[in-house]
Scaffold this motif. Structure first.
Motif, PDB file in Angstrom:
ATOM      1  N   HIS A  58      52.129 -11.607  50.359  1.00  0.00           N
ATOM      2  CA  HIS A  58      53.326 -11.138  51.080  1.00  0.00           C
ATOM      3  C   HIS A  58      53.217 -11.342  52.591  1.00  0.00           C
ATOM      4  CE1 HIS A  58      55.040  -8.321  47.730  1.00  0.00           C
ATOM      5  NE2 HIS A  58      54.493  -9.406  47.232  1.00  0.00           N
ATOM      6  N   ARG A  59      52.022 -11.612  53.055  1.00  0.00           N
ATOM      7  CA  ARG A  59      51.795 -11.852  54.489  1.00  0.00           C
ATOM      8  C   ARG A  59      52.325 -10.719  55.368  1.00  0.00           C
ATOM      9  NH1 ARG A  59      50.175 -16.568  56.161  1.00  0.00           N
ATOM     10  NH2 ARG A  59      51.475 -16.589  58.010  1.00  0.00           N
ATOM     11  N   ARG A  60      52.132  -9.504  54.882  1.00  0.00           N
ATOM     12  CA  ARG A  60      52.514  -8.350  55.699  1.00  0.00           C
ATOM     13  C   ARG A  60      51.250  -7.678  56.240  1.00  0.00           C
ATOM     14  NH1 ARG A  60      57.271  -5.425  52.067  1.00  0.00           N
ATOM     15  NH2 ARG A  60      58.873  -7.013  52.392  1.00  0.00           N
ATOM     16  N   TYR A  61      50.275  -8.523  56.576  1.00  0.00           N
ATOM     17  CA  TYR A  61      48.981  -7.978  57.012  1.00  0.00           C
ATOM     18  C   TYR A  61      48.736  -8.192  58.507  1.00  0.00           C
ATOM     19  CZ  TYR A  61      47.908 -12.836  55.688  1.00  0.00           C
ATOM     20  OH  TYR A  61      47.929 -14.198  55.528  1.00  0.00           O
ATOM     21  N   TYR A  62      49.785  -8.371  59.277  1.00  0.00           N
ATOM     22  CA  TYR A  62      49.636  -8.511  60.729  1.00  0.00           C
ATOM     23  C   TYR A  62      49.883  -7.175  61.413  1.00  0.00           C
ATOM     24  CZ  TYR A  62      49.457 -13.539  60.217  1.00  0.00           C
ATOM     25  OH  TYR A  62      49.063 -14.805  59.876  1.00  0.00           O
ATOM     26  N   GLY A  63      49.236  -7.012  62.537  1.00  0.00           N
ATOM     27  CA  GLY A  63      49.448  -5.773  63.275  1.00  0.00           C
ATOM     28  C   GLY A  63      49.069  -5.923  64.724  1.00  0.00           C
ATOM     29  N   HIS A  64      49.427  -4.938  65.512  1.00  0.00           N
ATOM     30  CA  HIS A  64      48.951  -4.834  66.879  1.00  0.00           C
ATOM     31  C   HIS A  64      47.423  -4.711  66.807  1.00  0.00           C
ATOM     32  CE1 HIS A  64      48.326  -3.280  70.922  1.00  0.00           C
ATOM     33  NE2 HIS A  64      49.590  -3.567  71.201  1.00  0.00           N
ATOM     34  N   PRO A  65      46.698  -5.343  67.733  1.00  0.00           N
ATOM     35  CA  PRO A  65      45.230  -5.236  67.666  1.00  0.00           C
ATOM     36  C   PRO A  65      44.732  -3.794  67.601  1.00  0.00           C
ATOM     37  CG  PRO A  65      45.860  -6.900  69.284  1.00  0.00           C
ATOM     38  CD  PRO A  65      47.141  -6.261  68.803  1.00  0.00           C
ATOM     39  N   VAL A  66      45.464  -2.861  68.188  1.00  0.00           N
ATOM     40  CA  VAL A  66      45.066  -1.452  68.118  1.00  0.00           C
ATOM     41  C   VAL A  66      45.131  -0.957  66.667  1.00  0.00           C
ATOM     42  CG1 VAL A  66      45.679   0.903  68.840  1.00  0.00           C
ATOM     43  CG2 VAL A  66      45.762  -0.956  70.493  1.00  0.00           C
ATOM     44  N   LEU A  67      46.127  -1.409  65.920  1.00  0.00           N
ATOM     45  CA  LEU A  67      46.268  -1.008  64.516  1.00  0.00           C
ATOM     46  C   LEU A  67      45.145  -1.622  63.671  1.00  0.00           C
ATOM     47  CD1 LEU A  67      47.999   0.427  62.295  1.00  0.00           C
ATOM     48  CD2 LEU A  67      49.142  -1.780  61.953  1.00  0.00           C
ATOM     49  N   ILE A  68      44.850  -2.885  63.927  1.00  0.00           N
ATOM     50  CA  ILE A  68      43.792  -3.553  63.159  1.00  0.00           C
ATOM     51  C   ILE A  68      42.451  -2.847  63.411  1.00  0.00           C
ATOM     52  CG2 ILE A  68      42.594  -5.757  62.771  1.00  0.00           C
ATOM     53  CD1 ILE A  68      45.623  -5.669  61.912  1.00  0.00           C
ATOM     54  N   ALA A  69      42.162  -2.542  64.680  1.00  0.00           N
ATOM     55  CA  ALA A  69      40.910  -1.846  65.011  1.00  0.00           C
ATOM     56  C   ALA A  69      40.884  -0.462  64.357  1.00  0.00           C
ATOM     57  CB  ALA A  69      40.764  -1.717  66.525  1.00  0.00           C
ATOM     58  N   TYR A  70      42.004   0.233  64.401  1.00  0.00           N
ATOM     59  CA  TYR A  70      42.082   1.562  63.791  1.00  0.00           C
ATOM     60  C   TYR A  70      41.756   1.480  62.295  1.00  0.00           C
ATOM     61  CZ  TYR A  70      44.179   5.499  61.394  1.00  0.00           C
ATOM     62  OH  TYR A  70      44.382   6.557  60.541  1.00  0.00           O
ATOM     63  N   LEU A  71      42.387   0.541  61.588  1.00  0.00           N
ATOM     64  CA  LEU A  71      42.193   0.440  60.138  1.00  0.00           C
ATOM     65  C   LEU A  71      40.744   0.086  59.800  1.00  0.00           C
ATOM     66  CD1 LEU A  71      45.505  -1.401  59.141  1.00  0.00           C
ATOM     67  CD2 LEU A  71      44.878   0.963  58.554  1.00  0.00           C
ATOM     68  N   GLN A  72      40.179  -0.841  60.563  1.00  0.00           N
ATOM     69  CA  GLN A  72      38.803  -1.241  60.276  1.00  0.00           C
ATOM     70  C   GLN A  72      37.837  -0.082  60.540  1.00  0.00           C
ATOM     71  OE1 GLN A  72      38.874  -4.845  62.699  1.00  0.00           O
ATOM     72  NE2 GLN A  72      38.801  -6.111  60.860  1.00  0.00           N
ATOM     73  N   GLN A  73      38.101   0.687  61.600  1.00  0.00           N
ATOM     74  CA  GLN A  73      37.219   1.820  61.893  1.00  0.00           C
ATOM     75  C   GLN A  73      37.390   2.933  60.869  1.00  0.00           C
ATOM     76  OE1 GLN A  73      38.192   2.474  66.024  1.00  0.00           O
ATOM     77  NE2 GLN A  73      37.207   0.549  66.602  1.00  0.00           N
ATOM     78  N   LEU A  74      38.633   3.179  60.459  1.00  0.00           N
ATOM     79  CA  LEU A  74      38.881   4.200  59.436  1.00  0.00           C
ATOM     80  C   LEU A  74      38.161   3.825  58.137  1.00  0.00           C
ATOM     81  CD1 LEU A  74      40.375   6.654  58.214  1.00  0.00           C
ATOM     82  CD2 LEU A  74      42.308   5.117  57.744  1.00  0.00           C
ATOM     83  N   ALA A  75      38.252   2.553  57.760  1.00  0.00           N
ATOM     84  CA  ALA A  75      37.608   2.097  56.522  1.00  0.00           C
ATOM     85  C   ALA A  75      36.085   2.246  56.625  1.00  0.00           C
ATOM     86  CB  ALA A  75      37.985   0.640  56.246  1.00  0.00           C
TER      87      ALA A  75
END
Ligand SMILES: [Zn+2]
Length: 263
Positions: A58-75
């Protein structure tokens, strides 16, 4: 057949859905969560420590770099405390904007869905493409079902206890269950859990507008843990309708967004 034609027509009329790559330039979340766009997006990799991405096609996996960092840190944090892998659903399209189907937010690259179903093992690409959701709410009783577990509470707390998070949408029955589970314990973080329709199989995390970006912040969440009257109003019998219901026209994206659209 008709629904296929409708879907094709919608895709054709939504230029945001055909943007294949992020807009170049400094990361900038533009407009509001429900009428906005995104410059300088980056993709969330399909897998990383503590998470797996759903529906990559679906290619809905883009985000603001702040969101990407947040998700990776949460995981990583949830992995560290022993939770199984998180399943990450929709973020945003390469340049944000409205999805052709599904929810109307996720437009400025600051929203992400995390499923309540965990992944104790690595899912195949086919399974991630067509996942079975885990619904935590019994609609008939309007309460959580037996699938709701301390692991979900832990995930919600980890997700909320981050200064970057503005609010998290969950089904009212899930918020109620969290309020009850933490009765008499510190539960200030519950303020960020906002009861909303749906959201029984995933939590929807929304980050604050990053400083210096062209996004508009939302009204802050009400003070307190939100376990009182406002929450209980979700469980009260519906009031008889008064007057006529007005359907609000969707807000327009800021003019700045036009420049991000390539023909
Ligand atoms: Zn969402």
């Amino acid at each position: 057949m008709i629904s296929w034609i409708l879907a094709a027509a919608l895709t054709a009329s939504n230029p945001w859905a055909s943007q294949a790559f992020p807009a170049p330039g400094a990361a900038d979340a533009i407009g509001t969560y429900t009428a906005g766009c995104l410059q300088g997006a980056i993709p969330l990799p399909e897998r990383g420590t503590g998470y797996q991405l759903l529906r990559p096609s679906h290619r809905r996996y883009y985000g603001h770099p702040v969101l990407i960092a947040y998700l990776q840190q949460l995981a990583r944090r949830s992995h560290t405390v022993g939770l199984p892998d998180l399943l990450v659903g929709d973020l945003a399209m390469p340049r944000g904007g409205p999805f052709t189907s599904g929810h109307k937010s996720h437009q400025s690259g600051l929203d992400a869905d995390i499923w309540f179903r965990f992944a104790p093992s690595v899912l195949s690409r086919a399974e991630r493409e067509d996942p079975t959701p885990l619904d935590l709410v019994d609609d008939r009783r309007n309460r959580v079902n037996r699938q709701f577990s301390p692991q979900h509470l832990r995930l919600l707390q980890l997700a909320a206890e981050d200064a970057r998070v503005e609010r998290i949408f969950v089904n009212p029955a899930i918020k109620l269950a969290a309020c009850q589970a933490l009765q008499g314990k510190p539960r200030g973080w519950l303020a960020k859990l906002r009861p909303w329709f749906g959201h029984s199989a995933h939590l929807h995390v929304r980050l604050r507008c990053p400083a210096g970006n062209d996004c508009q912040p939302q009204a802050p969440v009400p003070a307190g843990d939100g376990c009182g009257e406002e929450l209980l109003s979700w469980f009260a019998p519906p009031k008889p309708a008064t007057g006529s219901q007005t359907v609000k026209a969707p807000a327009a994206q800021p003019a700045q967004c036009r420049a991000l659209l390539t023909p």
